[in-house]
Scaffold this active site. Structure first.
Site, mmCIF file in Angstrom:
data_model
loop_
_atom_site.group_PDB
_atom_site.id
_atom_site.type_symbol
_atom_site.label_atom_id
_atom_site.label_comp_id
_atom_site.label_asym_id
_atom_site.label_seq_id
_atom_site.Cartn_x
_atom_site.Cartn_y
_atom_site.Cartn_z
ATOM 1 C CG ASP A 39 -1.708 -1.270 1.399
ATOM 2 O OD1 ASP A 39 -2.150 -1.832 0.384
ATOM 3 O OD2 ASP A 39 -1.870 -1.715 2.554
ATOM 4 C CD GLU A 201 -9.357 -2.756 -1.369
ATOM 5 O OE1 GLU A 201 -9.951 -2.983 -0.309
ATOM 6 O OE2 GLU A 201 -8.555 -3.550 -1.886
#
Ligand SMILES: *[C@@H]1O[C@H](CO)[C@@H](O)[C@H](O)[C@H]1NC(C)=O
Ligand SMILES: *[C@@H]1O[C@H](CO)[C@@H](O)[C@H](O)[C@H]1NC(C)=O
Length: 302
Positions: A39, A201
């Protein structure tokens, strides 16, 4: 934001400079930061002529490592944003490897670094850490705590200085204002859902040339992982999907690097746009093995 032991950070140049580094005309090898670095969220700070990237650490301590580089090739650990128990006492009561702090967004504005992240502890909380010296652990603040919706919060300043958070909850991208002095949030609106992939997301919101650009991850952090984009003249929509979606994916390929996604965008000192993304060395059979390269990407929407 699946926790995997082998997620690495990839850097991808947008446009004609995919493998020659525009900053200094060097070539570079992906992943730029190997090992477990899911991420990634990155910024370029022109005053320091330095790139910074932060990554997820879930329930590990110290956490939220911040890496610095002058050229996108050589990286050093600048600090750990989460570096003392007082910043996150809840972590001691957090169970399960999908808990804790993951999928942060790193931004820089007027001399201050901001790191926004959800903590999935005994209860879910939004956290904003700030620092004016990214090379000093102690300079990272105790977090501002706010009532976040779900995971993967993004922080965005509109032209009027108002701060907005976009985050993923219940298969929708939630969007709301945030008061950085009190932690109060405003009414929620729902942004673009993506192109039909599972789990929209990892949102990041940008503004460029009169358009808001929404970058998201969809498909889940396995072999269907993809990055898609939409734009709007209006912060809350309606959204116009990029005609070249997905803008980045290795879905449906035999590539060694899979799960390419959960991307962030940043501009270097010469105005070139770059993308960071996570990837796993799994091959299309979704098993882990240790070395390899990533193919180039060449379709973009900005
Ligand atoms: C987005 O997804 C949510 C949840 O699945 C759904 O309720 C909503 O109608 C969707 N919005 C659009 C514009 O498709
Ligand atoms: C822009 O969004 C606002 C709500 O945030 C809405 O009232 C307005 O009608 C929208 N404008 C357009 C052109 O869609």
């Amino acid at each position: 934001m699946l926790l995997t032991s082998l997620a690495s950070i990839l850097a991808l140049g947008m446009g004609a400079v995919s493998t020659s580094l525009a900053v200094s005309h060097k070539t570079y090898t992906n992943p730029i930061i190997p090992g477990w670095h899911s991420d990634p969220s990155c910024v370029y700070v022109s005053e320091q002529e330095t790139f910074f990237c932060a990554a997820s650490t879930f329930i590990a301590f110290p956490g939220l490592p911040l890496y610095a580089s002058k050229d996108l090739v050589s990286w050093e650990l600048a600090s750990n944003i989460f570096n003392r128990p007082s910043q996150l006492p809840d972590l001691a009561d957090t169970e399960g490897q999908q808990g804790g702090i993951y999928a942060p967004t790193l931004r820089y504005r007027d001399g201050t670094f901001y790191l926004i992240v959800s903590n999935l502890g005994p209860s879910i909380k939004g956290l904003v850490f700030t620092s004016t010296d990214p090379y000093d652990d102690d300079s990272w603040s105790e977090p501002l705590v706010f009532p976040v919706y779900g995971i993967d919060p993004d922080i965005f300043w509109d032209d009027d200085g108002q701060v907005y958070v976009s985050s993923a909850d219940n298969n929708m991208i939630h969007h709301y204002s945030l008061d950085l002095s009190t932690g109060e949030i405003g009414d929620v609106s729902y942004l673009w859902n993506g192109t039909g992939g599972a789990y929209p997301e990892g949102p990041h919101l940008f503004k460029k040339d009169g358009y808001y650009y929404l970058l998201i991850a969809e498909g889940g952090t396995e072999t269907n992982h993809a990055v898609t984009m939409a734009r709007s003249k209006n912060r809350t929509g309606p959204w116009e999907p990029c005609p070249h979606n997905p803008v980045l994916t290795n879905k449906g390929t035999g590539e060694y690097f899979q799960t390419v996604g959960h991307s962030d965008l940043f501009q270097d000192g010469k105005g070139n746009w770059w993308a960071s993304a996570l990837s796993t060395r799994s091959g299309p059979n979704w098993v882990n093995y240790p070395m390899g390269l990533l193919k180039e990407i060449n379709s973009y929407c900005m």
